[in-house]
Design a protein around this motif. Structure first.
Motif, short mmCIF file in Angstrom:
data_model
loop_
_atom_site.label_atom_id
_atom_site.label_comp_id
_atom_site.label_asym_id
_atom_site.label_seq_id
_atom_site.Cartn_x
_atom_site.Cartn_y
_atom_site.Cartn_z
N ARG A 104 0.81 -1.22 0.00
CA ARG A 104 0.00 0.00 0.00
C ARG A 104 0.85 1.26 0.00
O ARG A 104 0.47 2.27 -0.62
CB ARG A 104 -0.96 -0.01 1.19
N TYR A 106 3.78 1.75 -1.40
CA TYR A 106 4.31 1.98 -2.74
C TYR A 106 3.19 2.48 -3.67
O TYR A 106 3.42 3.35 -4.50
CB TYR A 106 4.90 0.69 -3.31
N ARG A 107 1.99 1.91 -3.51
CA ARG A 107 0.85 2.33 -4.33
C ARG A 107 0.45 3.77 -4.02
O ARG A 107 0.00 4.49 -4.92
CB ARG A 107 -0.35 1.39 -4.13
N MET A 108 0.62 4.19 -2.79
CA MET A 108 0.33 5.59 -2.46
C MET A 108 1.21 6.51 -3.30
O MET A 108 0.75 7.53 -3.81
CB MET A 108 0.56 5.85 -0.98
N THR A 110 2.81 5.71 -6.23
CA THR A 110 2.51 5.62 -7.66
C THR A 110 1.19 6.31 -8.00
O THR A 110 1.09 6.99 -9.01
CB THR A 110 2.50 4.16 -8.16
N ASP A 111 0.21 6.15 -7.12
CA ASP A 111 -1.08 6.83 -7.35
C ASP A 111 -0.90 8.34 -7.33
O ASP A 111 -1.45 9.06 -8.18
CB ASP A 111 -2.11 6.40 -6.31
N ALA A 112 -0.15 8.84 -6.36
CA ALA A 112 0.07 10.29 -6.26
C ALA A 112 0.85 10.83 -7.46
O ALA A 112 0.63 11.96 -7.89
CB ALA A 112 0.80 10.63 -4.96
N GLY A 114 0.67 9.41 -10.41
CA GLY A 114 -0.10 9.12 -11.61
C GLY A 114 0.59 8.16 -12.55
O GLY A 114 0.49 8.29 -13.78
N GLU A 116 1.99 3.80 -13.12
CA GLU A 116 1.83 2.41 -12.73
C GLU A 116 3.12 1.88 -12.14
O GLU A 116 4.21 2.28 -12.58
CB GLU A 116 1.42 1.56 -13.94
N PRO A 117 3.05 0.98 -11.17
CA PRO A 117 4.27 0.42 -10.57
C PRO A 117 5.21 -0.19 -11.60
O PRO A 117 6.43 -0.07 -11.47
CB PRO A 117 3.74 -0.65 -9.61
N CYS A 120 7.92 2.00 -12.89
CA CYS A 120 8.76 2.65 -11.88
C CYS A 120 10.07 1.92 -11.64
O CYS A 120 10.13 0.69 -11.61
CB CYS A 120 8.01 2.72 -10.55
N THR A 137 5.29 -5.28 -5.70
CA THR A 137 4.29 -4.31 -6.16
C THR A 137 4.34 -4.13 -7.67
O THR A 137 3.43 -3.56 -8.25
CB THR A 137 4.51 -2.96 -5.44
#
Length: 178
Positions: A104, A106-108, A110-112, A114, A116-117, A120, A137
């Protein structure tokens, strides 16, 4: 301290003192907090190539984020460090309520950002099983390890047996993204 249970450093100090059966005054807590904040500001020093490398990545159009397991004094000190304003996104575990290697956090980031993992590149020193977490992730994880570095106690659950890519300075990332 790093998962957000104590929202401030003062809360952490009070909790620790309570667990030890030590009675403290508000003034003692504040002085302790001030000492810790000053220490944090003085120790949040970038490696020599960090700021320039990140700025070059940003000029090339890359989005750059930071995911950090830390206690509340780090975000409190952040505006007074050379890192302030360098990253597009900063995710501090104490504010996020989760820490590495939880997917979660790491997703925070990537989401912020914009993104995709899978798009990255995650660079870390291997503390807190962060590289395994980033890989799980979907990110490409790279260990940064200065050959002259000595292992010390600030690394928590360091991934000593990492068999993925390794770089010795952040500047090497520029060759990996071209």
């Amino acid at each position: 301290r790093t998962n957000g249970t104590h929202r401030t450093h003062e809360e952490s100090i009070r909790y620790i003192c309570g667990e030890l059966g030590v009675v403290v005054t508000d003034e003692q807590v504040q002085r302790s907090s001030d000492v810790r904040l000053d220490y944090t500001i003085r120790t949040l020093v970038p490696r020599s190539d960090t700021i320039n490398t990140i700025e070059e990545l940003k000029r090339s159009g890359y989005k750059v984020g930071l995911v950090s397991d830390c206690s509340p004094e780090t975000p409190a000190a952040w505006p007074q460090t050379p890192f302030n304003g360098v990253f597009h996104v900063t995710i501090f575990s104490c504010e996020a309520g989760v820490k590495k290697p939880d997917p979660r956090i790491y997703r925070m980031a990537t989401d912020a950002l914009g993104v995709e993992p899978e798009d990255c590149l995650y660079v870390g020193d291997g503390s807190s099983h962060e590289l395994t977490g980033a890989t799980a992730t979907g990110m490409t994880a790279i260990l940064i390890r200065d050959p002259g570095e000595t292992v010390d106690t600030h690394f928590v659950d360091r991934e000593a047996n990492w068999d993925g890519p390794v770089i010795s300075c952040l500047r090497e990332v520029l060759d990996l993204v071209d």
